[in-house]
Design a protein around this motif. Structure first.
Motif, mmCIF file in Angstrom:
data_model
loop_
_atom_site.group_PDB
_atom_site.id
_atom_site.type_symbol
_atom_site.label_atom_id
_atom_site.label_comp_id
_atom_site.label_asym_id
_atom_site.label_seq_id
_atom_site.Cartn_x
_atom_site.Cartn_y
_atom_site.Cartn_z
ATOM 1 N N GLU B 32 -10.119 18.889 14.924
ATOM 2 C CA GLU B 32 -9.687 20.240 15.285
ATOM 3 C C GLU B 32 -8.267 20.524 14.786
ATOM 4 O OE1 GLU B 32 -11.273 23.546 17.833
ATOM 5 O OE2 GLU B 32 -12.125 21.675 17.096
ATOM 6 N N ALA B 33 -7.444 19.494 14.765
ATOM 7 C CA ALA B 33 -6.045 19.663 14.331
ATOM 8 C C ALA B 33 -5.923 19.572 12.809
ATOM 9 C CB ALA B 33 -5.162 18.626 15.003
ATOM 10 N N GLY B 34 -7.017 19.248 12.135
ATOM 11 C CA GLY B 34 -6.995 19.109 10.687
ATOM 12 C C GLY B 34 -6.146 17.943 10.232
ATOM 13 N N VAL B 35 -6.384 16.808 10.874
ATOM 14 C CA VAL B 35 -5.533 15.641 10.693
ATOM 15 C C VAL B 35 -6.401 14.387 10.781
ATOM 16 C CG1 VAL B 35 -4.197 14.307 12.377
ATOM 17 C CG2 VAL B 35 -3.189 16.345 11.317
ATOM 18 N N SER B 36 -5.979 13.329 10.126
ATOM 19 C CA SER B 36 -6.758 12.094 10.236
ATOM 20 C C SER B 36 -6.616 11.508 11.648
ATOM 21 C CB SER B 36 -6.259 11.077 9.224
ATOM 22 O OG SER B 36 -4.991 10.606 9.584
ATOM 23 N N GLU B 37 -7.675 10.823 12.084
ATOM 24 C CA GLU B 37 -7.641 10.283 13.441
ATOM 25 C C GLU B 37 -6.539 9.229 13.593
ATOM 26 O OE1 GLU B 37 -11.387 8.832 14.768
ATOM 27 O OE2 GLU B 37 -10.715 8.543 16.830
ATOM 28 N N GLY B 38 -6.322 8.491 12.518
ATOM 29 C CA GLY B 38 -5.291 7.452 12.560
ATOM 30 C C GLY B 38 -3.919 7.989 12.930
ATOM 31 N N LEU B 39 -3.652 9.210 12.470
ATOM 32 C CA LEU B 39 -2.330 9.791 12.717
ATOM 33 C C LEU B 39 -2.063 10.022 14.200
ATOM 34 C CD1 LEU B 39 0.193 10.752 11.262
ATOM 35 C CD2 LEU B 39 -0.782 13.038 11.202
ATOM 36 N N VAL B 40 -3.133 10.347 14.894
ATOM 37 C CA VAL B 40 -2.999 10.545 16.348
ATOM 38 C C VAL B 40 -2.426 9.281 16.986
ATOM 39 C CG1 VAL B 40 -4.249 10.985 18.501
ATOM 40 C CG2 VAL B 40 -4.918 12.176 16.400
ATOM 41 N N LYS B 42 -0.847 6.837 15.342
ATOM 42 C CA LYS B 42 0.487 6.558 14.784
ATOM 43 C C LYS B 42 1.551 7.208 15.658
ATOM 44 C CE LYS B 42 1.341 3.932 11.426
ATOM 45 N NZ LYS B 42 0.596 3.912 10.153
ATOM 46 N N HIS B 43 1.292 8.423 16.054
ATOM 47 C CA HIS B 43 2.313 9.189 16.770
ATOM 48 C C HIS B 43 2.337 8.933 18.272
ATOM 49 C CE1 HIS B 43 4.052 11.361 13.543
ATOM 50 N NE2 HIS B 43 2.962 12.026 13.214
ATOM 51 N N PHE B 44 1.171 8.653 18.842
ATOM 52 C CA PHE B 44 1.108 8.552 20.306
ATOM 53 C C PHE B 44 0.580 7.216 20.814
ATOM 54 C CE2 PHE B 44 0.710 13.025 19.081
ATOM 55 C CZ PHE B 44 1.761 13.591 19.794
ATOM 56 N N ASN B 45 0.451 6.235 19.916
ATOM 57 C CA ASN B 45 -0.007 4.895 20.289
ATOM 58 C C ASN B 45 -1.461 4.833 20.761
ATOM 59 O OD1 ASN B 45 2.157 3.190 19.680
ATOM 60 N ND2 ASN B 45 3.256 3.888 21.510
ATOM 61 N N ASN B 46 -1.749 5.559 21.812
ATOM 62 C CA ASN B 46 -3.128 5.601 22.292
ATOM 63 C C ASN B 46 -3.409 6.945 22.974
ATOM 64 O OD1 ASN B 46 -1.828 5.300 24.811
ATOM 65 N ND2 ASN B 46 -1.888 3.082 24.557
ATOM 66 N N LYS B 47 -4.629 7.093 23.430
ATOM 67 C CA LYS B 47 -5.030 8.376 24.007
ATOM 68 C C LYS B 47 -4.184 8.715 25.238
ATOM 69 C CE LYS B 47 -9.161 10.916 25.355
ATOM 70 N NZ LYS B 47 -10.486 10.787 26.004
ATOM 71 N N ALA B 48 -3.901 7.699 26.030
ATOM 72 C CA ALA B 48 -3.090 7.903 27.232
ATOM 73 C C ALA B 48 -1.683 8.384 26.863
ATOM 74 C CB ALA B 48 -3.015 6.627 28.043
ATOM 75 N N GLY B 49 -1.178 7.879 25.730
ATOM 76 C CA GLY B 49 0.146 8.290 25.279
ATOM 77 C C GLY B 49 0.177 9.762 24.916
ATOM 78 N N LEU B 50 -0.917 10.212 24.351
ATOM 79 C CA LEU B 50 -1.043 11.634 24.010
ATOM 80 C C LEU B 50 -1.003 12.482 25.274
ATOM 81 C CD1 LEU B 50 -1.600 13.835 21.938
ATOM 82 C CD2 LEU B 50 -4.003 13.232 21.979
ATOM 83 N N LEU B 51 -1.727 12.011 26.264
ATOM 84 C CA LEU B 51 -1.757 12.707 27.556
ATOM 85 C C LEU B 51 -0.375 12.740 28.190
ATOM 86 C CD1 LEU B 51 -3.407 13.909 29.916
ATOM 87 C CD2 LEU B 51 -3.687 11.582 30.739
#
Lengths: 173, 173
Positions: B32-40, B42-51
């Motif tokens: 949805e963000a038009g970005v590779s999944e790996g980048l998520v 890279k920037h937030f470590n894991n899903k919890a970090g994104l949250l």
DNA sequence: GCATTTTAAGTGAGTAATCACTCATTATTA
DNA sequence: TAATAATGAGTGATTACTCACTTAAAATGC
């Protein structure tokens, strides 16, 4: 309703309440309930069906919970009764109500339709007591009680007894 | 903060709010963000970090939101300002606040600690206005406003303007 | 000011684990 | 004997996350 079916329902309720619907796998429900995973699907078709069964029971309980309020004829007594409701939630049922609130958020559930009879009943009470804006009063009171209920089941209220008394006093009850 | 990182954050916010945290996959966020999944990761470590990043922004916004209330010296004006808060939520921010409420339910988040300065500030206001039970009054008002806020962002309030006026009148403001 | 090296941003294919769900089979009860 | 309750191994799809790699942007040396 077989014994195992009931166990599944109860276990799912607990797990959904604790971890959330999407975070709880059907295999976990089955394992925790001491039952094969297949049985879960035999009885409830799919995971959503399991959830639906829980929600249905919630609605039933909710209606039962406020039936006494709607039936009350005296407007003052009706208001008194509805204010008492949040404070009468049994502590062993906190998990159950927590799940109901949680799921309503998780699923974007709109409860206004189901609340209508209650809203009207309270509106009428305010009307009979000659409040100048009965429907607004009803809305405000119900939102207040909603806020209080969530705080109570989250154990965030320090002194429920006096909070109740304060609220009753505000409506001269 | 790079542009793509910000896009990920914004997209995750929207998806988490719409579908819930557990129901939203990292691959979906990335797509949805038009970005590779790996980048998520890279920037937030894991899903919890994104949250966590989203929640942190929520706290910041929340503090900013009620800063004006706490800073107000006149007790009557302070009460007036806090009552106005729920009705001042911008419609384009409903999704953001919905997410905050939703996540707090989903994660069993306890917000009492963060509310303490606000509770104390309101308690003091009631005290200065010689209310007989200031801390109870503060608790009741805040729970009322909590209930109102959730109703508002869920579009469940029919006439916010008059509801606000009614509430102000109840506190003679 | 230009070449070189270091650092950070970004990709996308891959992984093991877990997911919801099915189904052939067996146990239990009516 | 017929029907239902219950099992548990199996399914393809999806999950969060990794990693070797490429690209772009600073930082550094001369």
């Amino acid at each position: 309703m077989t014994e195992k079916k009931e166990t599944i329902l109860q276990t799912a309720l607990e797990l959904f309440a604790k971890e959330g619907f999407n975070a709880t796998s059907t295999s976990k429900v089955a394992k925790e309930a001491g039952v094969s995973e297949g049985l879960v699907f035999k009885h409830f078709n799919n995971k959503a069906g399991l959830l639906e069964a829980i929600l249905k029971e919630g609605e039933k309980k909710f209606k039962l919970f406020y039936a006494d309020v709607v039936m009350e004829n005296d407007p003052r007594e009706r208001l008194r009764k509805i204010i008492l409701l949040p404070f009468q939630i049994a502590e062993e049922e906190y998990e159950f109500w927590k799940l109901q609130f949680k799921l309503k958020w998780e699923l974007g559930y709109d409860s206004t339709e189901k609340m209508k009879p209650l809203v009207e009943s309270i509106t009428k009470a305010f009307d009979e007591l000659s409040y100048p804006a009965p429907s607004l009063e009803a809305e405000l009171l119900l939102q207040t009680l909603d806020g209080l209920s969530t705080a109570i089941i989250k154990h965030e209220v320090s002194d429920p007894e006096n909070l109740m008394k304060l609220l009753l006093k505000k409506y001269e009850l």
